[in-house]
Design a protein around this motif. Sequence first.
Motif, PDB file in Angstrom:
ATOM      1  N   ALA A  53      74.525  29.186  32.647  1.00  0.00           N
ATOM      2  CA  ALA A  53      75.193  28.960  33.929  1.00  0.00           C
ATOM      3  C   ALA A  53      74.213  29.326  35.030  1.00  0.00           C
ATOM      4  N   TYR A  54      74.354  28.702  36.177  1.00  0.00           N
ATOM      5  CA  TYR A  54      73.383  28.939  37.242  1.00  0.00           C
ATOM      6  C   TYR A  54      74.061  28.750  38.589  1.00  0.00           C
ATOM      7  N   ARG A  55      73.442  29.317  39.606  1.00  0.00           N
ATOM      8  CA  ARG A  55      73.883  29.148  40.985  1.00  0.00           C
ATOM      9  C   ARG A  55      72.659  29.039  41.890  1.00  0.00           C
ATOM     10  N   TYR A  56      72.798  28.186  42.906  1.00  0.00           N
ATOM     11  CA  TYR A  56      71.771  28.117  43.946  1.00  0.00           C
ATOM     12  C   TYR A  56      72.478  28.068  45.298  1.00  0.00           C
ATOM     13  N   LEU A  57      72.175  29.021  46.187  1.00  0.00           N
ATOM     14  CA  LEU A  57      72.790  29.088  47.508  1.00  0.00           C
ATOM     15  C   LEU A  57      71.702  29.115  48.565  1.00  0.00           C
ATOM     16  N   PRO A  58      71.632  28.090  49.443  1.00  0.00           N
ATOM     17  CA  PRO A  58      70.695  28.165  50.574  1.00  0.00           C
ATOM     18  C   PRO A  58      71.112  29.285  51.521  1.00  0.00           C
ATOM     19  N   SER A  59      70.180  29.787  52.272  1.00  0.00           N
ATOM     20  CA  SER A  59      70.469  30.858  53.220  1.00  0.00           C
ATOM     21  C   SER A  59      71.480  30.393  54.250  1.00  0.00           C
ATOM     22  N   SER A  60      72.408  31.283  54.595  1.00  0.00           N
ATOM     23  CA  SER A  60      73.381  30.983  55.646  1.00  0.00           C
ATOM     24  C   SER A  60      72.980  31.601  56.970  1.00  0.00           C
ATOM     25  N   VAL A  61      71.864  32.309  57.006  1.00  0.00           N
ATOM     26  CA  VAL A  61      71.419  32.979  58.230  1.00  0.00           C
ATOM     27  C   VAL A  61      70.100  32.404  58.706  1.00  0.00           C
ATOM     28  N   VAL A  62      69.128  32.334  57.806  1.00  0.00           N
ATOM     29  CA  VAL A  62      67.817  31.810  58.169  1.00  0.00           C
ATOM     30  C   VAL A  62      67.944  30.328  58.500  1.00  0.00           C
ATOM     31  N   SER A  63      67.296  29.904  59.574  1.00  0.00           N
ATOM     32  CA  SER A  63      67.474  28.536  60.054  1.00  0.00           C
ATOM     33  C   SER A  63      66.623  27.523  59.314  1.00  0.00           C
ATOM     34  N   GLU A  64      65.782  27.936  58.363  1.00  0.00           N
ATOM     35  CA  GLU A  64      64.950  27.001  57.633  1.00  0.00           C
ATOM     36  C   GLU A  64      65.243  27.096  56.147  1.00  0.00           C
ATOM     37  N   VAL A  65      64.854  26.050  55.418  1.00  0.00           N
ATOM     38  CA  VAL A  65      65.016  26.075  53.975  1.00  0.00           C
ATOM     39  C   VAL A  65      64.011  27.042  53.378  1.00  0.00           C
ATOM     40  N   GLY A  66      64.302  27.484  52.166  1.00  0.00           N
ATOM     41  CA  GLY A  66      63.440  28.454  51.520  1.00  0.00           C
ATOM     42  C   GLY A  66      62.695  27.864  50.342  1.00  0.00           C
ATOM     43  N   GLY A  67      62.036  28.757  49.594  1.00  0.00           N
ATOM     44  CA  GLY A  67      61.223  28.322  48.476  1.00  0.00           C
ATOM     45  C   GLY A  67      61.700  28.853  47.145  1.00  0.00           C
ATOM     46  N   ASP A  68      62.973  29.237  47.035  1.00  0.00           N
ATOM     47  CA  ASP A  68      63.505  29.704  45.755  1.00  0.00           C
ATOM     48  C   ASP A  68      63.708  28.519  44.816  1.00  0.00           C
ATOM     49  N   TRP A  69      63.444  28.748  43.530  1.00  0.00           N
ATOM     50  CA  TRP A  69      63.707  27.682  42.563  1.00  0.00           C
ATOM     51  C   TRP A  69      64.057  28.285  41.212  1.00  0.00           C
ATOM     52  N   PHE A  70      64.646  27.468  40.387  1.00  0.00           N
ATOM     53  CA  PHE A  70      64.914  27.839  39.000  1.00  0.00           C
ATOM     54  C   PHE A  70      64.740  26.586  38.154  1.00  0.00           C
ATOM     55  N   ASP A  71      64.548  26.787  36.856  1.00  0.00           N
ATOM     56  CA  ASP A  71      64.382  25.649  35.967  1.00  0.00           C
ATOM     57  C   ASP A  71      64.772  26.072  34.560  1.00  0.00           C
ATOM     58  N   VAL A  72      65.273  25.110  33.824  1.00  0.00           N
ATOM     59  CA  VAL A  72      65.590  25.288  32.406  1.00  0.00           C
ATOM     60  C   VAL A  72      64.821  24.199  31.667  1.00  0.00           C
ATOM     61  N   VAL A  73      63.827  24.610  30.866  1.00  0.00           N
ATOM     62  CA  VAL A  73      62.925  23.655  30.222  1.00  0.00           C
ATOM     63  C   VAL A  73      63.175  23.671  28.714  1.00  0.00           C
ATOM     64  N   PRO A  74      63.724  22.600  28.147  1.00  0.00           N
ATOM     65  CA  PRO A  74      63.928  22.567  26.698  1.00  0.00           C
ATOM     66  C   PRO A  74      62.584  22.437  25.977  1.00  0.00           C
ATOM     67  N   LEU A  75      62.420  23.228  24.920  1.00  0.00           N
ATOM     68  CA  LEU A  75      61.195  23.211  24.114  1.00  0.00           C
ATOM     69  C   LEU A  75      61.530  22.800  22.692  1.00  0.00           C
ATOM     70  N   SER A  76      60.528  22.736  21.861  1.00  0.00           N
ATOM     71  CA  SER A  76      60.735  22.337  20.467  1.00  0.00           C
ATOM     72  C   SER A  76      61.496  23.414  19.698  1.00  0.00           C
ATOM     73  N   CYS A  77      62.078  22.979  18.570  1.00  0.00           N
ATOM     74  CA  CYS A  77      62.826  23.880  17.682  1.00  0.00           C
ATOM     75  C   CYS A  77      63.970  24.579  18.389  1.00  0.00           C
ATOM     76  N   GLY A  78      64.572  23.939  19.411  1.00  0.00           N
ATOM     77  CA  GLY A  78      65.720  24.513  20.083  1.00  0.00           C
ATOM     78  C   GLY A  78      65.378  25.585  21.083  1.00  0.00           C
ATOM     79  N   ARG A  79      64.104  25.932  21.197  1.00  0.00           N
ATOM     80  CA  ARG A  79      63.744  26.955  22.157  1.00  0.00           C
ATOM     81  C   ARG A  79      63.919  26.416  23.580  1.00  0.00           C
ATOM     82  N   VAL A  80      64.052  27.350  24.508  1.00  0.00           N
ATOM     83  CA  VAL A  80      64.258  26.975  25.894  1.00  0.00           C
ATOM     84  C   VAL A  80      63.520  27.977  26.778  1.00  0.00           C
ATOM     85  N   ALA A  81      62.905  27.474  27.837  1.00  0.00           N
ATOM     86  CA  ALA A  81      62.222  28.325  28.815  1.00  0.00           C
ATOM     87  C   ALA A  81      63.075  28.415  30.072  1.00  0.00           C
ATOM     88  N   LEU A  82      63.353  29.629  30.498  1.00  0.00           N
ATOM     89  CA  LEU A  82      64.082  29.890  31.738  1.00  0.00           C
ATOM     90  C   LEU A  82      63.075  30.385  32.771  1.00  0.00           C
TER      91      LEU A  82
END
Length: 831
Positions: free
Chosen positions: A484-513
């Motif tokens: 499960a994941y959440r992403y919320l842009p800032s409600s105070v800062v007037s510009e966009v930010g540089g936060d990111w997340f990713d879920v990368v599926p790998l071989s043999c069922g492994r996953v990179a968070l």
Amino acid sequence: MHGHEWDATDAAGLAPGGASTRPDGHRLVPLATALLQSDGLILHWSEDAEVLLGYTAEEAVGSYAAQLLTEEADRPDVLDLFRRIMSGTGRSFVFPVRHRDGHRVELEFRTYPIAGPNGTLLLLATASDTRALHEIEADLAVLDGIFGRSPIGMAVYDTQLRYVRINEALARMNGVPAAAHLGRRISAVLPGINTVEIEQTMRQVLKSGRPVVDARSHGRVPGDPKRDRAWSASYFRLEDSTGRVFGVASSIIDVTERFQAEARAARAQERLATIAEATARIGTTLDLQRTAEELIEAVVPRFADFATVDLLEPVLRGAEPTPIPADGAVTLRAVAVGESYETGLAHAVDVVGEVSEYAPDRSYTQCLRSGRPLVRAHVDEEVLRGLVSSEDRVAPGMAAGIHSYLMVPITARGMVLGGSEFIRMRNSEPFTDADVALAEELVARTALALDNARLYRRERETALTLQRSLLPQEIHRTLGLEIAYRYLPSSVVSEVGGDWFDVVPLSCGRVALVVGDVMGHGIRAAATMGQLRTVARTLATLDMPPEQVLTRLDETASGIGEGQFATCICAVYDPLERTVQAASAGHLPPVWVGADGTARTVEVPPGVPLGVGGVAFESIEFTLPEGAMLALYTDGLVERRGQDLDDGIDLLARTLARTGRTLEESCDAVLGALVTDGTEDDIAMIMGRALPLPADRVAELPLTGGGKLPGKARRFTRATLEAWGLNALSDYAELLVSELVTNALLHAEAPRRLRLFRDRVLTVEVSDAGGQTPQLRPFAEQDEGGRGMFLVSELAQRWGTAPPLPGPLAASGPSEERARPCQTADRHPTW
């Protein structure tokens, strides 16, 4: 018998000539009385006679008046005068008499012969000090002169507030004869002024006795019925010598010119105050609707009873507004509406959010087209019909009492953004040129803020679109791990930010968070984030360990540009072994939560932020047992101004420690606990919970012992795929297995294990204990070998190598096996 007192006003305590002054300022003039026999013997002597001449009644009664009050040389004349008085002549005269202390007092006498007991003749005499009487007469003459000749209006009212006396100056002010005032109250004589407030002030003076100075009144009088006038009045209470209240006196001056000057100055000061307040209030945010509301709050009720702000549709989208066409209608949306009371205009204007279209010939449309204000000082039904967007709004507007209207176009940089209307109803003053200038100033300030907000909205939407496009659009389901994941842009800062997340599926069922945070805000931070995320996904897909992924990311960040830094954490989860490998680049530690609710942070070697360069990263390995949870997040979730960062992390751990919630519910609970009043920074968060791995998804075959291992592996593969219902993949899978096992036999010490893993793709994995990584090599047509990995590359969706994580087989084999490659090949199922 008692004397009679004459009252006047004097500041002295005891006036010359016998007049005295009471503490309240009323002068007392003694009137002496005496009763004499025909031979001059004093029978009665009043108290005032004692005050006037100094002899007490005991001293005077029984004495002869001539002997008591005159010198011996004057007695013949006194006796002669007394005989004439008794004979009926000389009843009023002035004669000097002697005071007890010897000085002479000139008295004015009045005598009255009266019949006494048994017909005897007696004489009643009254006397007053002539000097005191002359002073009283002079005072009364002065008072009459002041009252009659003063240019200041003066009046006396009884306790019922009816006119008793009025001077000519006040009669001329009122334009009503003096006689027409008498016996009537102010409200009857001057109905056009604020008589209620005036009479209330007079009643307060009657009741309290405290004078009132400079009480203002205003209105129109019969002498000048077409012009408003103003007066300044002072009131004081009238009472007699006994303290009995018998009325109120007033002095009144005309202050119309001063009042008008003061009113002009007050209006100017109010306009300046309105501008100053509006300057501080308007444009505090970069939100279009809030800016419009700030204009409404600045003008209602101080400037108008009702106000609206309408904007063109393109402005609300952040686009450039098009010019108002010469022969076309205009469409606007109501953005803000305000009123000072329940005006009843709800049916005559648009509510917020509604859209209205104004025809080309409407006054509103023409005003927008010209860019100049439209003012209607006096509004009637015909005028209102040309202002509203539809005929059905005329009647409600007239019923609400609209009497003055002002509309100012909202323009910025030569473009019309919309219009603002100002309406007066209870405020009886029509809009003037000064009001138009004030409204233009306020609207100009608002227009600048609105245009900035429009440009900001456009730029922010562009940046947010870029940012959202760089974030994962879909999170693929991973076996053995609920995400499960959440992403919320800032409600105070007037510009966009540089936060990111990713879920990368790998071989043999492994996953990179992966979770990262580029320092700073704006388009540059978002662009940097996109580059780092793309590189991180690519590196993770190559089955690089987390510390190597961060090393390559560090090189990428260093090459982007000076001052571009980011924190990042990369964690790779293996659902077969239930292990996590994690490495951090200056990022906050992940939170580990056991199935029993035990929560703690995972102490990952902190590392340095990406972009610093030249520093090695380290990874750790830990277990994520079934039911356990791992949370990765950016600092916007736990960092608050004025609070310690550890407190936020502790609150996050305590919130996640609660059991019995789904992962989605846990995400919502975290945001509810930690994000209570908006966010000063972007928030990115991933949560993963280890799930049981279905037995029909994994199949393993130890490749040990004698026999032909490739044939054994092919038979195992065919049987397994048949059991899984993947017969369509059997031929490809058998060939892949055969080539991988043969490659291990030829180029490694020996194959150790065959593992088939079924998820979105079918993964074929062969592990060995060799020291070389399989590679594609060029080959000639006559070569007998070297085509194995080429076949694997052609048949598989993708293939690669990875060092195996410690497991039951690896643990039982040679220690060097942990460093040997694990060959994998993925093939999409065709079911």
